[in-house]
Design a protein around this motif. Structure first.
Motif, PDB file in Angstrom:
ATOM      1  N   VAL A  25       0.860  -1.181   0.000  1.00  0.00           N
ATOM      2  CA  VAL A  25       0.000   0.000   0.000  1.00  0.00           C
ATOM      3  C   VAL A  25       0.894   1.228   0.000  1.00  0.00           C
ATOM      4  O   VAL A  25       1.903   1.267   0.703  1.00  0.00           O
ATOM      5  CB  VAL A  25      -0.914  -0.011   1.246  1.00  0.00           C
ATOM      6  CG1 VAL A  25      -1.700   1.257   1.370  1.00  0.00           C
ATOM      7  CG2 VAL A  25      -1.847  -1.222   1.195  1.00  0.00           C
ATOM      8  N   PRO A  46      -6.848   0.153   3.964  1.00  0.00           N
ATOM      9  CA  PRO A  46      -5.890  -0.159   2.896  1.00  0.00           C
ATOM     10  C   PRO A  46      -5.738  -1.665   2.722  1.00  0.00           C
ATOM     11  O   PRO A  46      -5.571  -2.397   3.696  1.00  0.00           O
ATOM     12  CB  PRO A  46      -4.592   0.472   3.395  1.00  0.00           C
ATOM     13  CG  PRO A  46      -5.043   1.601   4.271  1.00  0.00           C
ATOM     14  CD  PRO A  46      -6.276   1.071   4.961  1.00  0.00           C
ATOM     15  N   HIS A 110      -2.879  -8.879  -0.048  1.00  0.00           N
ATOM     16  CA  HIS A 110      -2.822  -7.680   0.798  1.00  0.00           C
ATOM     17  C   HIS A 110      -3.125  -7.944   2.281  1.00  0.00           C
ATOM     18  O   HIS A 110      -3.473  -7.025   3.012  1.00  0.00           O
ATOM     19  CB  HIS A 110      -3.759  -6.580   0.268  1.00  0.00           C
ATOM     20  CG  HIS A 110      -3.503  -6.213  -1.153  1.00  0.00           C
ATOM     21  ND1 HIS A 110      -2.329  -5.630  -1.575  1.00  0.00           N
ATOM     22  CD2 HIS A 110      -4.270  -6.370  -2.261  1.00  0.00           C
ATOM     23  CE1 HIS A 110      -2.385  -5.439  -2.877  1.00  0.00           C
ATOM     24  NE2 HIS A 110      -3.544  -5.883  -3.321  1.00  0.00           N
TER      25      HIS A 110
END
Length: 144
Positions: A25, A46, A110
């Motif tokens: 990120v 994020p 992520h």
């Protein structure tokens, strides 16, 4: 403390687990979240996009559905335990537990960014819940 006690999953899943250096990120996006107000919209975190939001919201048990940022923070805080007289969940173990929770919920990418974002945000309210120094150099030189 930076104790590296293993979570019940970390020794059996064979994955690398949480590593803040794998967060992909941008620093601006990350800092905007950490310093900004929480709106509750799950995609403000994020690393959580529409697909991840869909996976977190999907569950046959309505109590397991994560549909907003507050619920995700709540789950993060729940994973800080259980504690007993002989074992306190240390910061590193806590991050691992949250990382593997996201993996179990089907979040395939992520995860480290999500863990880092929630941990840093909560560390502002509960200093010491996230000990970034336990992970060594957390520079963004290798991140995208």
């Amino acid at each position: 403390t930076c104790a590296t006690a293993e979570t019940k999953n970390s020794s059996t899943m064979g994955d690398a687990g949480y590593d803040p250096r794998r967060s992909r990120v941008s620093e601006d996006t990350f800092q905007n979240f950490v310093r900004g107000n929480i709106t509750g919209v799950i995609t403000e975190v994020p690393g959580i996009g529409p697909k991840a939001a869909e996976k977190l919201a999907a569950s046959d048990d309505t109590d397991d559905r994560i549909t907003n940022t507050y619920q995700l923070i709540g789950k993060f805080l729940m994973l800080k335990g259980p504690d007993d007289d002989e074992n306190k969940v240390a910061s590193m173990q806590h991050m691992e537990k949250f990382w593997y929770y996201l993996k179990e919920r089907g979040i395939a990418s992520h995860r480290s960014a999500i863990v880092k974002a929630i941990a840093e945000k909560m560390n502002m309210f509960i200093p010491g819940i996230y000990e970034r120094d336990c992970y060594g150099d957390d520079s963004d030189d290798d991140d995208e």
